[in-house]
Design a protein around this motif. Structure first.
Motif, PDB file in Angstrom:
ATOM      1  N   TYR A 209       0.862  -1.181   0.000  1.00  0.00           N
ATOM      2  CA  TYR A 209       0.000   0.000   0.000  1.00  0.00           C
ATOM      3  C   TYR A 209       0.900   1.233   0.000  1.00  0.00           C
ATOM      4  O   TYR A 209       1.631   1.468   0.960  1.00  0.00           O
ATOM      5  CB  TYR A 209      -0.860  -0.054   1.259  1.00  0.00           C
ATOM      6  N   THR A 210       0.898   1.995  -1.103  1.00  0.00           N
ATOM      7  CA  THR A 210       1.795   3.130  -1.254  1.00  0.00           C
ATOM      8  C   THR A 210       1.068   4.441  -1.026  1.00  0.00           C
ATOM      9  O   THR A 210       0.001   4.670  -1.593  1.00  0.00           O
ATOM     10  CB  THR A 210       2.432   3.133  -2.662  1.00  0.00           C
ATOM     11  N   VAL A 211       1.657   5.302  -0.198  1.00  0.00           N
ATOM     12  CA  VAL A 211       1.052   6.580   0.177  1.00  0.00           C
ATOM     13  C   VAL A 211       1.994   7.716  -0.208  1.00  0.00           C
ATOM     14  O   VAL A 211       3.187   7.686   0.137  1.00  0.00           O
ATOM     15  CB  VAL A 211       0.769   6.638   1.692  1.00  0.00           C
ATOM     16  N   ASP A 212       1.485   8.716  -0.908  1.00  0.00           N
ATOM     17  CA  ASP A 212       2.269   9.881  -1.282  1.00  0.00           C
ATOM     18  C   ASP A 212       2.596  10.719  -0.043  1.00  0.00           C
ATOM     19  O   ASP A 212       1.705  11.055   0.739  1.00  0.00           O
ATOM     20  CB  ASP A 212       1.490  10.721  -2.293  1.00  0.00           C
ATOM     21  N   LYS A 213       3.861  11.062   0.151  1.00  0.00           N
ATOM     22  CA  LYS A 213       4.268  11.784   1.354  1.00  0.00           C
ATOM     23  C   LYS A 213       3.700  13.202   1.421  1.00  0.00           C
ATOM     24  O   LYS A 213       3.439  13.713   2.508  1.00  0.00           O
ATOM     25  CB  LYS A 213       5.799  11.855   1.435  1.00  0.00           C
ATOM     26  N   LYS A 214       3.521  13.845   0.281  1.00  0.00           N
ATOM     27  CA  LYS A 214       3.053  15.227   0.278  1.00  0.00           C
ATOM     28  C   LYS A 214       1.550  15.333   0.531  1.00  0.00           C
ATOM     29  O   LYS A 214       1.099  16.175   1.293  1.00  0.00           O
ATOM     30  CB  LYS A 214       3.402  15.897  -1.043  1.00  0.00           C
ATOM     31  N   THR A 215       0.782  14.453  -0.113  1.00  0.00           N
ATOM     32  CA  THR A 215      -0.680  14.568  -0.047  1.00  0.00           C
ATOM     33  C   THR A 215      -1.329  13.587   0.920  1.00  0.00           C
ATOM     34  O   THR A 215      -2.451  13.795   1.343  1.00  0.00           O
ATOM     35  CB  THR A 215      -1.287  14.324  -1.435  1.00  0.00           C
ATOM     36  N   PHE A 216      -0.613  12.516   1.251  1.00  0.00           N
ATOM     37  CA  PHE A 216      -1.146  11.399   2.040  1.00  0.00           C
ATOM     38  C   PHE A 216      -2.336  10.721   1.356  1.00  0.00           C
ATOM     39  O   PHE A 216      -3.176  10.123   2.011  1.00  0.00           O
ATOM     40  CB  PHE A 216      -1.514  11.842   3.465  1.00  0.00           C
TER      41      PHE A 216
END
Length: 275
Positions: A209-216
């Motif tokens: 499960y990959t989560v973008d650090k900037k937008t979450f």
């Protein structure tokens, strides 16, 4: 009935995991780094502001029973508006080796489906599981249910993303599978599946499960599921592999059902379509 319920339930797991946030308590090494619970709490907060997004998925499902193997490869593109609910989905799949192209629009009240160049319209009385699954595409909806994964989560990160991974098998994940599969089925299918869960074996379930650090926002999900279920002395084995990507968060404009689709669709009884 049971095979249909199992297939629908397994597909619902894929839909839900592709758009859900979870909570966990595993930590990454190093001071000042977020742990999995903190990352996923931020996913939940960000998702509360989510209005629409696009998702593409490649899904391969194989079911072996009575010496026969049924394969269901699918490529899916979905545009999802959360409030009011509107899903536009295109799917390329196979039926006994024959290519099938489907397009649909789903709202809270109606479903429009185009198969073989003919639009049909159904009231959602007979498609409750589809509505539940699409409503659950909001990542903020599923945090509490996914807590069952907490002790098995791991978290890594790179410059741009967090990646949460889970793997498990056997009875440790059976309760989760039961909850997620049954929730998105209509009453008769759900009851049939509930009665057989003691005969179900989860050989393996894992996801990334990959989560973008900037937008979450959750951007990628990979899922592998191997399971078996006994019915009338026979064992059906099911394998599912799915990879999905989500993008265009709050960027979709003017998502609506085209007027020509509404005008030309033939209304049918969803119960007769379901067989």
């Amino acid at each position: 009935m049971l095979k249909k319920a199992v297939i629908a339930g397994v597909l619902s797991i894929g839909l839900i995991l592709s758009g859900c946030g979870q909570k966990g308590d595993q930590t990454t090494a190093g001071k000042d780094k977020l742990n999995a619970e903190q990352v996923l709490s931020e996913v939940g907060k960000a998702s509360e502001k989510l209005k629409n997004y696009e998702m593409t998925a490649k899904m391969d499902m194989e079911m072996e029973s009575n010496g026969q193997t049924m394969k269901m490869p699918s490529n899916i593109t979905s545009q999802i508006q959360l409030d009011p609910l509107l899903v536009h989905q295109k799917m390329d799949t196979e039926n006994n080796g024959t290519p099938v192209n489907l397009e649909m629009y789903v709202t809270k009240d109606e479903t429009y489906v185009n198969s073989q160049n003919q639009w049909i319209k159904m009231k959602n009385d007979g498609t409750a599981e589809l509505i539940k699954a699409t409503e659950n595409m909001n990542p903020s909806k599923k945090i509490e249910q996914m807590k069952k994964f907490a002790k098995d989560l791991s978290l890594t990160e790179d410059k741009d993303n967090y990646e949460i991974k889970f793997s498990g098998k056997g009875d440790s994940v059976k309760d989760f599978a039961k909850e997620m599969m049954v929730e998105n089925l209509e009453a008769k299918q759900a009851e049939a599946l509930k009665q057989q869960f003691d005969k179900m074996k989860i050989d393996e379930i894992s996801f990334g499960y990959t989560v973008d650090k900037k937008t979450f926002y959750p951007t990628k999900v990979s899922l592998n599921l191997n399971m078996a279920i006994e019915e009338n002395g026979q064992t059906a084995k099911i394998k599912m592999k799915m990879d999905s990507t989500s993008s265009k968060f709050n960027e979709l404009k003017d998502l609506s059902i085209p007027e020509d689709v509404k005008k030309n669709a033939k209304e049918v009884d969803p119960n007769k379509v379901a067989g």
